[in-house]
Design an enzyme around this catalytic site. Structure first.
Site, PDB file in Angstrom:
ATOM      1  N   LYS A  53       0.831  -1.205   0.000  1.00 20.78           N
ATOM      2  CA  LYS A  53       0.000   0.000   0.000  1.00 20.78           C
ATOM      3  C   LYS A  53       0.868   1.258   0.000  1.00 20.78           C
ATOM      4  O   LYS A  53       0.561   2.239  -0.689  1.00 20.78           O
ATOM      5  CB  LYS A  53      -0.938  -0.017   1.210  1.00 20.78           C
ATOM      6  CG  LYS A  53      -2.038  -1.065   1.087  1.00 20.78           C
ATOM      7  CD  LYS A  53      -2.724  -1.362   2.402  1.00 20.78           C
ATOM      8  CE  LYS A  53      -3.725  -2.497   2.228  1.00 20.78           C
ATOM      9  NZ  LYS A  53      -4.305  -2.985   3.479  1.00 20.78           N
ATOM     10  N   GLN A  97      -4.968  -1.987   9.502  1.00 19.75           N
ATOM     11  CA  GLN A  97      -4.677  -3.289   8.909  1.00 19.75           C
ATOM     12  C   GLN A  97      -5.138  -4.405   9.843  1.00 19.75           C
ATOM     13  O   GLN A  97      -4.782  -4.452  11.010  1.00 19.75           O
ATOM     14  CB  GLN A  97      -3.172  -3.428   8.635  1.00 19.75           C
ATOM     15  CG  GLN A  97      -2.775  -4.711   7.936  1.00 19.75           C
ATOM     16  CD  GLN A  97      -3.331  -4.787   6.516  1.00 19.75           C
ATOM     17  OE1 GLN A  97      -3.227  -3.840   5.739  1.00 19.75           O
ATOM     18  NE2 GLN A  97      -3.924  -5.910   6.177  1.00 19.75           N
ATOM     19  N   ASP A 120     -11.514   1.935   3.365  1.00 13.48           N
ATOM     20  CA  ASP A 120     -11.609   0.482   3.216  1.00 13.48           C
ATOM     21  C   ASP A 120     -13.055   0.066   2.953  1.00 13.48           C
ATOM     22  O   ASP A 120     -13.315  -1.041   2.495  1.00 13.48           O
ATOM     23  CB  ASP A 120     -11.099  -0.203   4.492  1.00 13.48           C
ATOM     24  CG  ASP A 120     -10.062  -1.275   4.200  1.00 13.48           C
ATOM     25  OD1 ASP A 120      -9.748  -1.506   3.018  1.00 13.48           O
ATOM     26  OD2 ASP A 120      -9.555  -1.893   5.155  1.00 13.48           O
TER      27      ASP A 120
END
Length: 293
Positions: A53, A97, A120
Site C-alpha cells: 500500500k 490493517q 476500506d
C-alpha cells in the site's frame, strides 16, 4: 476454447496512473491526498500488505502517514490515535490493517473510524449505504472485481452470477453490487450450506469464488464460456519453491481455463486491483474534503 487470462497487475497499474494524474490536478488546488495506514504488531502477511500500500501511495503521489505500533498496543491507545486522525483535516483516509492483536476489539476499532475517512469501506454506515444504493466508499476487493469485469469487457447485464462465499469483505458486498441496476445481474449467493453447488455454478455466466479453499471450483462445475473470477489466496506446500510454498486461488486454474472464456489468475488477478481501488477511494475522499486555508 481460447481463454482470456485477465492481467490484474497491468489493469491495476493503469488505474494507478489515472489516479496519479488526478492527484496532480488536486495538488494544483492545494489538496494533497493523504492516507494513514495503521499496523499493530509485525504479522508478516500484514507487513507485506502495508508495504504494498505504501508503494502504491508513492506511485500515485499521495502523502503517506502510515504508522507501525507495537504488538502490545492497547485498545484505548489505538482508539485515541484514530480519534486524533479523525480530527486531522489533512488526513483523508484511515485504514487499520487487520487482523489486530487479541487485546483489541476489531469491531470497536472499525466503528471508531469516521465514515468519511473509511476508505476500506467496512464501516457499517458505508456498508448500509452500499446496500440501499446510496453513494459510499465501496469495499476495495468487490470494487476491484467490478472494475475488472468492466475493463475486461465482460457483460454483466442479464448475466447469471454465482458468488461463492458470504464474507462481509467480499461475498456479500459483491453480490449486492452486481444486483444493482447498473450491473443488472441475477445473483445467487452460495455458501457452506448450499446444496449441490455444482448445479448452480453450471448455470452461471459469471462465477466469483471467494471461499479461502483451494480447488473449490473444478472444471466440471463450470459451463463452457463462463467468466471465472478467483478471489482466493491460499498457501500450499511446494518443495520446488525457495519459500516452501506457492500461492493458489480457490479455482482449479489449469483445468478451468480450458472451459472458461475469461479467468483471473492467482497471483496477479484480483489482488492488485484491491490496492488500486484503495488508491481510488483515497482520491475520492480527498476530492470531497474542504480546502485547508
Amino acid at each position: 476454447m481460447d481463454c482470456k487470462i485477465i492481467d490484474g497487475k497491468a489493469m491495476a497499474a493503469e488505474i494507478r496512473r489515472e489516479v496519479a494524474e488526478r492527484v496532480a490536478s488536486l495538488k494544483q488546488k492545494r489538496i494533497e491526498p493523504c492516507l494513514a495506514v495503521i499496523l499493530v504488531g509485525d504479522n508478516p502477511a500484514s507487513v507485506s500488505y502495508v508495504t504494498g500500500k505504501q508503494k502504491a501511495l508513492a506511485e500515485c503521489g499521495m502523502k503517506d502517514v502510515s504508522m507501525r505500533l507495537p504488538q502490545d498496543t492497547s485498545e484505548g491507545e489505538l482508539l485515541e490515535l484514530i480519534s486524533k486522525l479523525n480530527g486531522d483535516n489533512s488526513v483523508h483516509g484511515i485504514l487499520v490493517q487487520l487482523p489486530l492483536p487479541p487485546q483489541i476489539d476489531e469491531e470497536k476499532i472499525l466503528l471508531a473510524i469516521n465514515p468519511e475517512k473509511d476508505v476500506d469501506g467496512f464501516h457499517p454506515v458505508n456498508m448500509g449505504n452500499l446496500l440501499i444504493g446510496k453513494k459510499s466508499f465501496l469495499p476495495c476487493t468487490p470494487h476491484g472485481i467490478l472494475v475488472l469485469l468492466e475493463r475486461a469487457g465482460v457483460e454483466t447485464k442479464g448475466a447469471r452470477v454465482a458468488v461463492i462465499g458470504r464474507s462481509n469483505i467480499v461475498g456479500k458486498p459483491v453480490a449486492v453490487l452486481l444486483s444493482r441496476r447498473e450491473y443488472n445481474s441475477t445473483v445467487t449467493l452460495c455458501h457452506t450450506g448450499t446444496r449441490d453447488l455444482g448445479a448452480i455454478t453450471r448455470e452461471a455466466d459469471i462465477i466469483v469464488a471467494a471461499t479461502g479453499r483451494p480447488k473449490t471450483v473444478t472444471a466440471e462445475m463450470v459451463k463452457d464460456g463462463a467468466c471465472v473470477i478467483d478471489v482466493g489466496v491460499n498457501r500450499i506446500p511446494d518443495a520446488t519453491k525457495k519459500s516452501g510454498f506457492r500461492l493458489v486461488g480457490d479455482v482449479d486454474f489449469d483445468a478451468v481455463k480450458e472451459k472458461a472464456s475469461v479467468i483471473t489468475p492467482v497471483p496477479g488477478g484480483v489482488g492488485p486491483m484491491t490496492i488500486a481501488m484503495l488508491m481510488a477511494n483515497t482520491l475520492e475522499a480527498a476530492s470531497r474534503a474542504p480546502i485547508i486555508e
